[in-house]
Design a protein around this motif. Structure first.
Motif, PDB file in Angstrom:
ATOM      1  N   CYS A   1       0.980  -1.267  -0.015  1.00 13.54           N
ATOM      2  CA  CYS A   1       0.039  -0.134  -0.031  1.00 13.54           C
ATOM      3  C   CYS A   1       0.869   1.149   0.000  1.00 13.54           C
ATOM      4  N   ALA A   2       2.030   1.265   0.768  1.00 14.99           N
ATOM      5  CA  ALA A   2       2.863   2.359   0.687  1.00 14.99           C
ATOM      6  C   ALA A   2       3.442   2.788  -0.641  1.00 14.99           C
ATOM      7  N   VAL A   3       3.515   1.880  -1.500  1.00 18.23           N
ATOM      8  CA  VAL A   3       4.027   2.019  -2.773  1.00 18.23           C
ATOM      9  C   VAL A   3       2.809   2.947  -3.776  1.00 18.23           C
ATOM     10  N   VAL A   4       1.604   2.742  -3.778  1.00 19.57           N
ATOM     11  CA  VAL A   4       0.706   3.273  -4.448  1.00 19.57           C
ATOM     12  C   VAL A   4      -0.341   4.152  -3.875  1.00 19.57           C
ATOM     13  N   ILE A   5      -0.708   3.943  -2.773  1.00 17.50           N
ATOM     14  CA  ILE A   5      -1.853   4.561  -1.913  1.00 17.50           C
ATOM     15  C   ILE A   5      -1.190   5.185  -0.553  1.00 17.50           C
ATOM     16  N   LYS A   6      -0.064   5.698  -0.320  1.00 15.98           N
ATOM     17  CA  LYS A   6       0.381   5.701   0.870  1.00 15.98           C
ATOM     18  C   LYS A   6      -0.393   7.147   1.589  1.00 15.98           C
ATOM     19  N   GLU A   7      -0.889   8.150   0.731  1.00 16.18           N
ATOM     20  CA  GLU A   7      -1.684   9.081   1.442  1.00 16.18           C
ATOM     21  C   GLU A   7      -2.980   8.772   1.900  1.00 16.18           C
ATOM     22  N   LYS A   8      -3.485   7.584   1.515  1.00  6.72           N
ATOM     23  CA  LYS A   8      -4.820   7.175   1.557  1.00  6.72           C
ATOM     24  C   LYS A   8      -4.709   5.923   2.416  1.00  6.72           C
ATOM     25  N   THR A   9      -3.628   5.579   3.054  1.00  8.87           N
ATOM     26  CA  THR A   9      -3.457   4.301   3.960  1.00  8.87           C
ATOM     27  C   THR A   9      -3.290   4.667   5.519  1.00  8.87           C
ATOM     28  N   THR A  10      -3.960   3.919   6.060  1.00  5.03           N
ATOM     29  CA  THR A  10      -4.116   4.040   7.904  1.00  5.03           C
ATOM     30  C   THR A  10      -3.720   2.531   8.475  1.00  5.03           C
ATOM     31  N   ALA A  11      -2.706   2.576   9.192  1.00  7.58           N
ATOM     32  CA  ALA A  11      -2.403   1.217   9.767  1.00  7.58           C
ATOM     33  C   ALA A  11      -2.806   1.201  11.157  1.00  7.58           C
ATOM     34  N   VAL A  12      -3.157   0.369  11.853  1.00 13.14           N
ATOM     35  CA  VAL A  12      -3.942   0.371  13.125  1.00 13.14           C
ATOM     36  C   VAL A  12      -3.008  -0.686  14.074  1.00 13.14           C
ATOM     37  N   ILE A  13      -2.364  -0.232  14.827  1.00  9.85           N
ATOM     38  CA  ILE A  13      -1.270  -1.261  15.817  1.00  9.85           C
ATOM     39  C   ILE A  13      -2.176  -1.399  16.891  1.00  9.85           C
ATOM     40  N   MET A  14      -2.588  -2.649  17.188  1.00  5.78           N
ATOM     41  CA  MET A  14      -3.485  -2.883  18.340  1.00  5.78           C
ATOM     42  C   MET A  14      -3.020  -4.194  19.279  1.00  5.78           C
ATOM     43  N   PRO A  15      -1.840  -3.760  19.705  1.00  2.00           N
ATOM     44  CA  PRO A  15      -1.556  -4.884  20.671  1.00  2.00           C
ATOM     45  C   PRO A  15      -2.354  -5.168  22.108  1.00  2.00           C
ATOM     46  N   ASP A  16      -2.475  -6.133  22.490  1.00  2.00           N
ATOM     47  CA  ASP A  16      -2.962  -6.335  24.052  1.00  2.00           C
ATOM     48  C   ASP A  16      -1.805  -6.496  24.948  1.00  2.00           C
ATOM     49  N   SER A  17      -1.500  -5.422  25.587  1.00  2.00           N
ATOM     50  CA  SER A  17      -0.260  -5.275  26.460  1.00  2.00           C
ATOM     51  C   SER A  17      -0.042  -6.680  27.492  1.00  2.00           C
ATOM     52  N   LYS A  18      -1.167  -7.293  27.818  1.00  2.00           N
ATOM     53  CA  LYS A  18      -1.393  -8.248  28.567  1.00  2.00           C
ATOM     54  C   LYS A  18      -0.485  -9.824  27.968  1.00  2.00           C
TER      55      LYS A  18
END
Length: 260
Positions: A54-71
């Protein structure tokens, strides 16, 4: 395990494949009329491949969500995900789902596996919240190996609007990751959905992804019987039978709902 079959699976034109996936994502966004795409980034190889594509073709329209459970999520996994978005300069959100999961835990009667799968469903709820509020398309990061044997949580990590890499086996995903320049640290790490502490995919499934891919490839792509698959793959009959049964018994997970 027959190395020649594994080599046959891996021997693809990854330049052509990456271009095809990228074009398909752009076309899908245009067709749907969304403002962009959103996906969960764990730090594993599947979601890392999505990020790089996605970073190559639609970087400005991309959102990544990092969702760890710290436990239960290793800090190293979260750091890998943060390094990916930092290196690619992607928009991202970091949300620890531990507090959300704890609120469910206070109310629901405890059952370890159900509470583990709940983590996957919480993550997907968050993705669809942002997709709903910002008119985004949700990408799933399931590969073909896990999709076909049902190694995903129904209405959790298995839920998405588009599955861009679900036509590629795990061993092919790793080769594509090499082509994209993803670090060997991410490519070679043990796969895990991190639904509980020390969760290891291959240990839970009971065999390696190499075995899984060779078995599925022979049965589904080459249309071999189970007996022929055992003979050609040189994999133990009980392993072939297990993967076949996982494929058959998980059919319901690949269908959203039954219409009666």
């Amino acid at each position: 395990m027959n190395q020649e079959i594994l080599d046959e699976i891996r021997n693809l034109d990854y330049s052509l494949i990456s271009e095809k996936i990228q074009n398909s994502i752009k076309e899908k966004i245009s067709q749907i009329g969304s403002n962009g795409i959103i996906f969960g980034l764990s730090g594993g190889v599947d979601s890392a491949v999505l990020a790089y594509l996605c970073a190559v073709v639609i970087k400005e329209k991309t959102t990544a969500v990092i969702m760890p459970d710290s436990k239960v999520s290793p800090e190293t996994e979260t750091n890998d995900a943060l390094n990916i978005v930092d290196g690619l300069k992607l928009n991202y959100k970091l949300i620890d789902i531990n507090q959300i999961h704890n609120e469910y835990y206070k109310i629901l009667e405890p059952e370890d596996r159900a509470l583990g799968n709940l983590r996957a469903r919480i993550r997907k709820n968050i993705l669809y919240y942002y997709a709903n509020s910002k008119n985004l398309t949700v990408l799933g990061s399931s590969d073909r190996s896990e999709y076909l044997i049902g190694y995903f949580t129904k209405f959790g990590d298995g839920a998405s609007d588009v599955l861009p890499i679900a036509s590629l086996y795990k061993t092919q995903i790793r080769e594509l990751a090499k082509f994209l320049g993803i670090s060997d640290q991410i490519i070679s790490k043990k796969s895990s959905p991190h639904l509980w502490l020390n969760h290891d995919a291959e240990s839970e499934i009971g065999t390696s992804y190499e075995n899984i891919d060779v078995i599925l490839y022979c049965m589904l792509d080459k249309k071999l019987t189970r007996g022929e698959t055992i003979q050609q793959t040189e994999i133990k009959p009980e392993v072939v039978e297990k993967i076949y049964q996982l494929y058959k018994k998980s059919e319901h997970k690949r269908i959203t709902s039954d219409i009666l």
